[in-house]
Scaffold this motif. Structure first.
Motif, PDB file in Angstrom:
ATOM      1  N   ASN A   4      -3.317   5.357   3.107  1.00  0.00           N
ATOM      2  CA  ASN A   4      -2.657   4.100   3.467  1.00  0.00           C
ATOM      3  C   ASN A   4      -3.659   2.960   3.473  1.00  0.00           C
ATOM      4  O   ASN A   4      -4.783   3.130   3.937  1.00  0.00           O
ATOM      5  CB  ASN A   4      -2.062   4.181   4.884  1.00  0.00           C
ATOM      6  N   ILE A   5      -3.227   1.782   3.022  1.00  0.00           N
ATOM      7  CA  ILE A   5      -4.052   0.579   3.074  1.00  0.00           C
ATOM      8  C   ILE A   5      -3.241  -0.504   3.781  1.00  0.00           C
ATOM      9  O   ILE A   5      -2.110  -0.786   3.385  1.00  0.00           O
ATOM     10  CB  ILE A   5      -4.450   0.088   1.658  1.00  0.00           C
ATOM     11  N   ASN A   6      -3.820  -1.096   4.801  1.00  0.00           N
ATOM     12  CA  ASN A   6      -3.127  -2.153   5.542  1.00  0.00           C
ATOM     13  C   ASN A   6      -3.903  -3.466   5.419  1.00  0.00           C
ATOM     14  O   ASN A   6      -4.297  -4.060   6.400  1.00  0.00           O
ATOM     15  CB  ASN A   6      -2.910  -1.760   7.004  1.00  0.00           C
ATOM     16  N   ALA A   7      -4.108  -3.890   4.164  1.00  0.00           N
ATOM     17  CA  ALA A   7      -4.864  -5.111   3.909  1.00  0.00           C
ATOM     18  C   ALA A   7      -3.963  -6.295   3.556  1.00  0.00           C
ATOM     19  O   ALA A   7      -4.403  -7.433   3.614  1.00  0.00           O
ATOM     20  CB  ALA A   7      -5.869  -4.879   2.774  1.00  0.00           C
ATOM     21  N   GLY A   8      -2.736  -6.049   3.179  1.00  0.00           N
ATOM     22  CA  GLY A   8      -1.809  -7.121   2.798  1.00  0.00           C
ATOM     23  C   GLY A   8      -0.706  -7.284   3.825  1.00  0.00           C
ATOM     24  O   GLY A   8      -0.821  -6.818   4.971  1.00  0.00           O
ATOM     25  N   ASP A   9       0.378  -7.917   3.419  1.00  0.00           N
ATOM     26  CA  ASP A   9       1.496  -8.143   4.334  1.00  0.00           C
ATOM     27  C   ASP A   9       2.185  -6.844   4.756  1.00  0.00           C
ATOM     28  O   ASP A   9       2.799  -6.777   5.812  1.00  0.00           O
ATOM     29  CB  ASP A   9       2.525  -9.078   3.694  1.00  0.00           C
ATOM     30  N   HIS A  10       2.106  -5.833   3.916  1.00  0.00           N
ATOM     31  CA  HIS A  10       2.743  -4.549   4.194  1.00  0.00           C
ATOM     32  C   HIS A  10       1.723  -3.439   4.011  1.00  0.00           C
ATOM     33  O   HIS A  10       0.839  -3.530   3.166  1.00  0.00           O
ATOM     34  CB  HIS A  10       3.924  -4.312   3.248  1.00  0.00           C
ATOM     35  N   THR A  11       1.860  -2.381   4.779  1.00  0.00           N
ATOM     36  CA  THR A  11       1.029  -1.212   4.569  1.00  0.00           C
ATOM     37  C   THR A  11       1.475  -0.552   3.267  1.00  0.00           C
ATOM     38  O   THR A  11       2.658  -0.399   3.022  1.00  0.00           O
ATOM     39  CB  THR A  11       1.155  -0.241   5.751  1.00  0.00           C
ATOM     40  N   GLN A  12       0.500  -0.185   2.433  1.00  0.00           N
ATOM     41  CA  GLN A  12       0.812   0.400   1.134  1.00  0.00           C
ATOM     42  C   GLN A  12       0.198   1.781   1.017  1.00  0.00           C
ATOM     43  O   GLN A  12      -0.878   2.046   1.565  1.00  0.00           O
ATOM     44  CB  GLN A  12       0.250  -0.469   0.009  1.00  0.00           C
ATOM     45  N   LEU A  13       0.871   2.649   0.256  1.00  0.00           N
ATOM     46  CA  LEU A  13       0.346   3.968  -0.062  1.00  0.00           C
ATOM     47  C   LEU A  13      -0.424   3.856  -1.370  1.00  0.00           C
ATOM     48  O   LEU A  13       0.097   3.361  -2.370  1.00  0.00           O
ATOM     49  CB  LEU A  13       1.482   4.979  -0.221  1.00  0.00           C
ATOM     50  N   VAL A  37     -10.492  -4.699   4.219  1.00  0.00           N
ATOM     51  CA  VAL A  37     -10.445  -5.093   5.627  1.00  0.00           C
ATOM     52  C   VAL A  37      -9.034  -4.769   6.091  1.00  0.00           C
ATOM     53  O   VAL A  37      -8.059  -5.344   5.614  1.00  0.00           O
ATOM     54  CB  VAL A  37     -10.793  -6.580   5.819  1.00  0.00           C
ATOM     55  N   GLY A  38      -8.937  -3.803   6.996  1.00  0.00           N
ATOM     56  CA  GLY A  38      -7.637  -3.264   7.394  1.00  0.00           C
ATOM     57  C   GLY A  38      -7.084  -3.866   8.664  1.00  0.00           C
ATOM     58  O   GLY A  38      -6.880  -3.162   9.636  1.00  0.00           O
ATOM     59  N   ASN A  39      -6.816  -5.145   8.655  1.00  0.00           N
ATOM     60  CA  ASN A  39      -6.295  -5.785   9.871  1.00  0.00           C
ATOM     61  C   ASN A  39      -4.930  -6.414   9.660  1.00  0.00           C
ATOM     62  O   ASN A  39      -4.535  -7.288  10.402  1.00  0.00           O
ATOM     63  CB  ASN A  39      -7.293  -6.838  10.370  1.00  0.00           C
ATOM     64  N   VAL A  69      -2.933   1.349  15.726  1.00  0.00           N
ATOM     65  CA  VAL A  69      -3.526   0.839  14.502  1.00  0.00           C
ATOM     66  C   VAL A  69      -3.316   1.828  13.359  1.00  0.00           C
ATOM     67  O   VAL A  69      -3.468   3.031  13.538  1.00  0.00           O
ATOM     68  CB  VAL A  69      -5.038   0.579  14.705  1.00  0.00           C
ATOM     69  N   SER A  70      -2.959   1.325  12.200  1.00  0.00           N
ATOM     70  CA  SER A  70      -2.762   2.155  11.014  1.00  0.00           C
ATOM     71  C   SER A  70      -4.101   2.428  10.344  1.00  0.00           C
ATOM     72  O   SER A  70      -4.812   1.507   9.944  1.00  0.00           O
ATOM     73  CB  SER A  70      -1.827   1.427  10.043  1.00  0.00           C
ATOM     74  N   HIS A  71      -4.466   3.700  10.242  1.00  0.00           N
ATOM     75  CA  HIS A  71      -5.700   4.109   9.566  1.00  0.00           C
ATOM     76  C   HIS A  71      -5.335   4.730   8.219  1.00  0.00           C
ATOM     77  O   HIS A  71      -4.236   5.246   8.057  1.00  0.00           O
ATOM     78  CB  HIS A  71      -6.464   5.127  10.401  1.00  0.00           C
ATOM     79  N   PRO A  72      -6.249   4.765   7.264  1.00  0.00           N
ATOM     80  CA  PRO A  72      -5.939   5.308   5.942  1.00  0.00           C
ATOM     81  C   PRO A  72      -5.539   6.789   5.932  1.00  0.00           C
ATOM     82  O   PRO A  72      -4.700   7.199   5.148  1.00  0.00           O
ATOM     83  CB  PRO A  72      -7.231   5.095   5.157  1.00  0.00           C
TER      84      PRO A  72
END
Length: 128
Positions: free
Chosen positions: A111-120, A84-86, A94-97
């Motif tokens: 990219n994944i934006n599921a946690g506190d920070h966007t991760q690669l 869930v990418g919110n 909005v950041s998309h993968p």
């Protein structure tokens, strides 16, 4: 969000549709689900494509994103990640993968934006 194939003649469009710029046929890739809101990329070897998008079309819950790799000939695909990418980076955009292949086609970056920070994230192709 179309993507060109390495032959510089064909592209893949949302809905897993192959288009030929030389007036060739428009073909839907068989037996590969289309994620809603796709961002597509094709492997340098021209054998695979990667897509992100909402998973509702494959039974996922509302708001869930997925990253999928598939054979361009169809019938074979694998969901690499669901989330869930919110969360993550906060911006007006909005950041998309936006998954892409490495130059040698062995890795897929997204990219994944599921946690506190966007991760690669990196998915690596096995030799098997």
């Amino acid at each position: 969000h179309p993507a060109w194939l390495p032959d510089s003649r064909r592209c893949i469009e949302m809905g897993n549709i192959l288009c030929d710029s030389d007036g060739g046929p428009i073909v839907r890739i068989p037996d590969v689900p289309a994620l809603r809101g796709q961002h597509l990329a094709v492997a340098p070897q021209g054998d695979l494509f990667v897509s992100d998008g909402m998973t509702e079309t494959i039974g996922g819950p509302k708001g869930e994103w997925g990253v999928m790799v598939a054979d361009l000939r169809g019938r074979s695909h694998q969901l690499l990640h669901r989330f869930v990418g919110n969360r993550g980076a906060r911006s007006w955009r909005v950041s998309h993968p936006h998954p892409v292949f490495s130059d040698d086609g062995r890795r897929i970056y997204f990219n994944i934006n599921a946690g506190d920070h966007t991760q690669l994230f990196v998915a690596e192709r096995s030799d098997a």
